[in-house]
Design a protein around this motif. Structure first.
Motif, PDB file in Angstrom:
ATOM      1  N   SER A 269       0.815  -1.220   0.000  1.00  0.00           N
ATOM      2  CA  SER A 269       0.000   0.000   0.000  1.00  0.00           C
ATOM      3  C   SER A 269       0.848   1.270   0.000  1.00  0.00           C
ATOM      4  CB  SER A 269      -0.930   0.010   1.219  1.00  0.00           C
ATOM      5  OG  SER A 269      -0.184   0.004   2.421  1.00  0.00           O
ATOM      6  N   ARG A 270       2.134   1.140   0.219  1.00  0.00           N
ATOM      7  CA  ARG A 270       2.999   2.331   0.211  1.00  0.00           C
ATOM      8  C   ARG A 270       3.120   2.878  -1.203  1.00  0.00           C
ATOM      9  NH1 ARG A 270       7.762  -0.617   3.664  1.00  0.00           N
ATOM     10  NH2 ARG A 270       6.692  -0.700   5.689  1.00  0.00           N
ATOM     11  N   ARG A 271       2.886   4.174  -1.321  1.00  0.00           N
ATOM     12  CA  ARG A 271       2.977   4.822  -2.630  1.00  0.00           C
ATOM     13  C   ARG A 271       3.889   6.037  -2.557  1.00  0.00           C
ATOM     14  NH1 ARG A 271      -1.642   2.063  -3.018  1.00  0.00           N
ATOM     15  NH2 ARG A 271      -2.409   1.498  -5.092  1.00  0.00           N
ATOM     16  N   SER A 272       4.766   6.121  -3.519  1.00  0.00           N
ATOM     17  CA  SER A 272       5.629   7.293  -3.669  1.00  0.00           C
ATOM     18  C   SER A 272       5.955   7.436  -5.143  1.00  0.00           C
ATOM     19  CB  SER A 272       6.913   7.145  -2.845  1.00  0.00           C
ATOM     20  OG  SER A 272       7.657   6.020  -3.275  1.00  0.00           O
ATOM     21  N   LEU A 273       6.137   8.667  -5.563  1.00  0.00           N
ATOM     22  CA  LEU A 273       6.347   8.947  -6.984  1.00  0.00           C
ATOM     23  C   LEU A 273       7.735   8.486  -7.418  1.00  0.00           C
ATOM     24  CD1 LEU A 273       5.386  10.247  -9.616  1.00  0.00           C
ATOM     25  CD2 LEU A 273       6.360  12.410  -8.790  1.00  0.00           C
ATOM     26  N   HIS A 274       7.759   7.615  -8.421  1.00  0.00           N
ATOM     27  CA  HIS A 274       9.018   7.204  -9.055  1.00  0.00           C
ATOM     28  C   HIS A 274       8.996   7.757 -10.479  1.00  0.00           C
ATOM     29  CE1 HIS A 274       8.486   4.249  -5.819  1.00  0.00           C
ATOM     30  NE2 HIS A 274       9.793   4.080  -5.852  1.00  0.00           N
ATOM     31  N   LEU A 275       9.923   8.674 -10.773  1.00  0.00           N
ATOM     32  CA  LEU A 275       9.961   9.356 -12.065  1.00  0.00           C
ATOM     33  C   LEU A 275      11.269   9.017 -12.771  1.00  0.00           C
ATOM     34  CD1 LEU A 275       8.093  11.288 -13.644  1.00  0.00           C
ATOM     35  CD2 LEU A 275       9.462  13.194 -12.754  1.00  0.00           C
ATOM     36  N   TYR A 276      11.160   8.565 -14.023  1.00  0.00           N
ATOM     37  CA  TYR A 276      12.344   8.152 -14.779  1.00  0.00           C
ATOM     38  C   TYR A 276      12.382   8.912 -16.098  1.00  0.00           C
ATOM     39  CZ  TYR A 276      12.111   4.164 -11.570  1.00  0.00           C
ATOM     40  OH  TYR A 276      12.037   3.378 -10.448  1.00  0.00           O
ATOM     41  N   ASN A 277      13.557   9.411 -16.453  1.00  0.00           N
ATOM     42  CA  ASN A 277      13.760  10.036 -17.758  1.00  0.00           C
ATOM     43  C   ASN A 277      14.096   8.963 -18.786  1.00  0.00           C
ATOM     44  OD1 ASN A 277      13.368  12.773 -17.044  1.00  0.00           O
ATOM     45  ND2 ASN A 277      15.436  12.874 -16.189  1.00  0.00           N
ATOM     46  N   ILE A 278      13.407   9.025 -19.930  1.00  0.00           N
ATOM     47  CA  ILE A 278      13.652   8.082 -21.023  1.00  0.00           C
ATOM     48  C   ILE A 278      14.492   8.800 -22.069  1.00  0.00           C
ATOM     49  CG2 ILE A 278      12.580   6.564 -22.713  1.00  0.00           C
ATOM     50  CD1 ILE A 278       9.986   6.809 -21.051  1.00  0.00           C
TER      51      ILE A 278
ATOM     52  N   ARG B 155      20.717  10.252 -28.610  1.00  0.00           N
ATOM     53  CA  ARG B 155      20.474  11.504 -29.326  1.00  0.00           C
ATOM     54  C   ARG B 155      19.746  12.537 -28.479  1.00  0.00           C
ATOM     55  NH1 ARG B 155      16.906  10.588 -33.098  1.00  0.00           N
ATOM     56  NH2 ARG B 155      17.429  12.515 -34.217  1.00  0.00           N
ATOM     57  N   GLY B 156      19.179  12.125 -27.327  1.00  0.00           N
ATOM     58  CA  GLY B 156      18.493  13.092 -26.495  1.00  0.00           C
ATOM     59  C   GLY B 156      17.352  12.478 -25.712  1.00  0.00           C
ATOM     60  N   LYS B 157      16.527  13.355 -25.133  1.00  0.00           N
ATOM     61  CA  LYS B 157      15.429  12.923 -24.281  1.00  0.00           C
ATOM     62  C   LYS B 157      14.214  12.539 -25.117  1.00  0.00           C
ATOM     63  CE  LYS B 157      12.636  14.415 -20.316  1.00  0.00           C
ATOM     64  NZ  LYS B 157      12.394  15.506 -19.327  1.00  0.00           N
TER      65      LYS B 157
ATOM     66  N   GLU C  80      -2.934  -7.964  -8.553  1.00  0.00           N
ATOM     67  CA  GLU C  80      -3.005  -6.512  -8.721  1.00  0.00           C
ATOM     68  C   GLU C  80      -2.643  -6.116 -10.154  1.00  0.00           C
ATOM     69  OE1 GLU C  80      -2.294  -4.074  -4.719  1.00  0.00           O
ATOM     70  OE2 GLU C  80      -0.466  -5.033  -5.429  1.00  0.00           O
ATOM     71  N   ASP C  81      -2.891  -4.840 -10.478  1.00  0.00           N
ATOM     72  CA  ASP C  81      -2.523  -4.278 -11.777  1.00  0.00           C
ATOM     73  C   ASP C  81      -1.314  -3.373 -11.624  1.00  0.00           C
ATOM     74  OD1 ASP C  81      -4.659  -5.562 -12.925  1.00  0.00           O
ATOM     75  OD2 ASP C  81      -5.985  -3.816 -12.845  1.00  0.00           O
ATOM     76  N   VAL C  82      -0.379  -3.487 -12.557  1.00  0.00           N
ATOM     77  CA  VAL C  82       0.766  -2.574 -12.621  1.00  0.00           C
ATOM     78  C   VAL C  82       0.372  -1.428 -13.545  1.00  0.00           C
ATOM     79  CG1 VAL C  82       3.200  -2.320 -13.188  1.00  0.00           C
ATOM     80  CG2 VAL C  82       2.364  -4.485 -12.260  1.00  0.00           C
ATOM     81  N   ILE C  83       0.340  -0.216 -13.006  1.00  0.00           N
ATOM     82  CA  ILE C  83      -0.123   0.955 -13.758  1.00  0.00           C
ATOM     83  C   ILE C  83       1.024   1.962 -13.863  1.00  0.00           C
ATOM     84  CG2 ILE C  83      -1.773   2.864 -13.830  1.00  0.00           C
ATOM     85  CD1 ILE C  83      -3.692   1.106 -12.225  1.00  0.00           C
ATOM     86  N   GLY C  84       1.242   2.460 -15.050  1.00  0.00           N
ATOM     87  CA  GLY C  84       2.276   3.464 -15.277  1.00  0.00           C
ATOM     88  C   GLY C  84       1.832   4.449 -16.340  1.00  0.00           C
ATOM     89  N   THR C  85       2.459   5.629 -16.365  1.00  0.00           N
ATOM     90  CA  THR C  85       2.110   6.670 -17.338  1.00  0.00           C
ATOM     91  C   THR C  85       3.373   7.192 -18.013  1.00  0.00           C
ATOM     92  OG1 THR C  85       2.207   8.408 -15.647  1.00  0.00           O
ATOM     93  CG2 THR C  85       0.064   7.384 -16.043  1.00  0.00           C
ATOM     94  N   PHE C  86       3.204   7.605 -19.272  1.00  0.00           N
ATOM     95  CA  PHE C  86       4.288   8.202 -20.061  1.00  0.00           C
ATOM     96  C   PHE C  86       3.923   9.651 -20.389  1.00  0.00           C
ATOM     97  CE2 PHE C  86       4.654   3.682 -21.111  1.00  0.00           C
ATOM     98  CZ  PHE C  86       6.013   3.473 -20.946  1.00  0.00           C
ATOM     99  N   SER C  87       4.941  10.483 -20.454  1.00  0.00           N
ATOM    100  CA  SER C  87       4.777  11.854 -20.937  1.00  0.00           C
ATOM    101  C   SER C  87       5.843  12.094 -22.007  1.00  0.00           C
ATOM    102  CB  SER C  87       4.932  12.864 -19.800  1.00  0.00           C
ATOM    103  OG  SER C  87       4.892  14.193 -20.312  1.00  0.00           O
ATOM    104  N   PHE C  88       5.371  12.388 -23.223  1.00  0.00           N
ATOM    105  CA  PHE C  88       6.296  12.650 -24.334  1.00  0.00           C
ATOM    106  C   PHE C  88       6.313  14.121 -24.718  1.00  0.00           C
ATOM    107  CE2 PHE C  88       4.703   8.256 -24.958  1.00  0.00           C
ATOM    108  CZ  PHE C  88       5.903   7.583 -24.820  1.00  0.00           C
ATOM    109  N   SER C  89       5.603  14.972 -23.963  1.00  0.00           N
ATOM    110  CA  SER C  89       5.461  16.374 -24.353  1.00  0.00           C
ATOM    111  C   SER C  89       6.765  17.152 -24.254  1.00  0.00           C
ATOM    112  CB  SER C  89       4.386  17.047 -23.485  1.00  0.00           C
ATOM    113  OG  SER C  89       4.748  16.951 -22.108  1.00  0.00           O
ATOM    114  N   GLU C  90       7.665  16.735 -23.349  1.00  0.00           N
ATOM    115  CA  GLU C  90       8.919  17.473 -23.186  1.00  0.00           C
ATOM    116  C   GLU C  90      10.096  16.766 -23.860  1.00  0.00           C
ATOM    117  OE1 GLU C  90       9.515  17.992 -19.038  1.00  0.00           O
ATOM    118  OE2 GLU C  90       7.701  19.203 -18.744  1.00  0.00           O
ATOM    119  N   GLY C  91       9.798  15.782 -24.693  1.00  0.00           N
ATOM    120  CA  GLY C  91      10.865  15.045 -25.346  1.00  0.00           C
ATOM    121  C   GLY C  91      11.418  15.767 -26.561  1.00  0.00           C
TER     122      GLY C  91
END
Length: 387
Positions: A207-216, A220-222, A237-248
């Motif tokens: 039940s412990r939750r903390s934000l884990h943020l990884y740069n992909i 050649r760059g981000k 349980e379900d493994v849930i994750g999100t991607f953000s490509f807006s700053e790539g």
């Protein structure tokens, strides 16, 4: 003819350290078509739990069998060997328990016996991998006079939760006199406390939750960022994750995420030094994501899968395996104008340079409540034979 029926009252899944209870019923059926029914006799019946270890000879060098006897018993011998005729090695067994001696059943009569045994807390979990297997069975042996032994095998699943072995239950009534008539009740109380403790430990751990943020990034760059709120899960349980490509800086054309287990043999038991690790994929998500700012995935961990564990022979670990396909050009060059008319259409290019790269994120997968796992178990709670 005697029918032997074995039933696991709570279901076929248990935690190591719990008490397995099985009700075994012996019946002399009264057939309506029979004209002359007679009494039936059984000389004895015993029950025992054992764990059988199987290994792929192409991948694993089997360790010594610790003096365990090979199956040399003939069919007409009276020695009770629970793993008779089974492949592999018996690496764990409980003491055999006698259910009865000299049982007589009249036509239509049945008698039931309760078998209770605490599952060893330091044993391996049930596991069917590509290189090794750990299989648990309750074997009931019975014999007529001057007849071969008949075996009824009841397979079941064992989940192992690390931390239960070292826990000491408080002695609330240590100074109270013991009552031999309450031993069974006290055993059930301890078993209930063990299940409650396991549920509490699992809830705290998952039940412990903390934000884990990884740069992909690639060379050649981000490309983007990946966000996940926990890395410890229970099966189911379900493994849930999100991607953000807006700053790539590099356009991502496609990504895939696979939920995998990694089965590796300890070095001293490998058939060939440096042999590759075995991977199994349990769930997968793939998505085309060009011009996508954000995306997400949800991968279910099957209730039938085995949590991570380590023995002296094999270790099982869980991971998320990512694969990315990125463009070798800028995002604008991924589209071309279809015509020069007023109604402009844009289409994808037929060919383009791409780069691919992968990344692995380890996660931890723990057991769940065994009652919940029983609902999807491949094993039946009821097994029977006729002798």
């Amino acid at each position: 003819m005697i029918e032997v029926l074995a039933k696991l009252g709570r279901g076929p899944v248990f935690l190591a350290g719990e008490v397995l209870e099985c009700v075994i019923t012996f019946t002399n059926p009264l057939s309506a078509s029979s004209t002359s029914a007679s009494s039936e006799m059984l000389a004895w019946a015993s029950a025992q739990i054992h764990c059988q270890f199987h290994a792929s000879e192409n991948r694993v060098v089997l360790p010594p069998s610790n003096g365990s006897k090979h199956d040399v018993q003939a069919e007409n011998e009276t020695v009770f060997v629970p793993n008779r005729g089974e492949r592999g090695q018996c690496i764990l067994s409980t003491p055999p328990k006698i259910l009865f001696c000299d049982l007589r059943l009249d036509p239509g009569e049945s008698k039931s016996y309760s078998y209770c045994e605490t599952l060893p807390i330091d044993g391996p979990p049930s596991f069917r991998g590509q290189s090794v297997k750990y299989v648990y069975k309750l074997t009931i042996g019975c014999q007529r006079v001057n007849s071969p032994i008949k075996l009824l095998r009841v397979p079941f699943r064992v989940l192992v939760l690390h931390g239960l072995k070292d826990y000491q239950f408080p002695q609330d009534e240590a100074v109270a006199p013991s009552n031999p008539f309450l031993e069974a009740e006290e055993g059930l109380k301890k078993d209930s406390r063990l299940a409650d403790l396991a549920t509490e430990l699992l809830m705290v751990a998952t039940s412990r939750r903390s934000l884990h943020l990884y740069n992909i990034s690639n060379t050649r760059g981000k490309v983007g960022t990946f966000c996940i709120f926990k890395t410890v899960y229970k099966i189911g349980e379900d493994v849930i994750g999100t991607f953000s490509f807006s700053e790539g800086d590099i356009p991502c054309l496609q990504f895939s995420v696979s939920l995998q287990t990694e089965e590796s043999i300890q070095e001293e038991f490998q058939r060939r030094r440096g042999q590759p690790v075995s991977f199994s994929t349990h769930a997968r998500h793939q998505e085309a994501c060009l011009h996508t700012a954000q995306s997400s995935f949800s991968l279910p961990i099957p209730l039938s899968s085995t949590p991570g564990f380590t023995t002296n022979i094999v270790s099982l670990k869980w991971r998320l395996h990512f694969e990315f396909v990125t463009s070798g050009e800028s995002a604008g060059s991924c589209l071309v104008r279809g015509s020069q008319s007023e109604a402009i259409t844009w289409t994808g290019v037929e060919q383009m340079e791409v780069d691919t790269f992968s990344w692995d994120l380890p996660i931890k997968v723990l057991p769940t409540n065994p009652i919940l796992a029983s609902y999807v178990s491949q094993f039946s709670s009821t097994n029977s034979i006729t002798i």
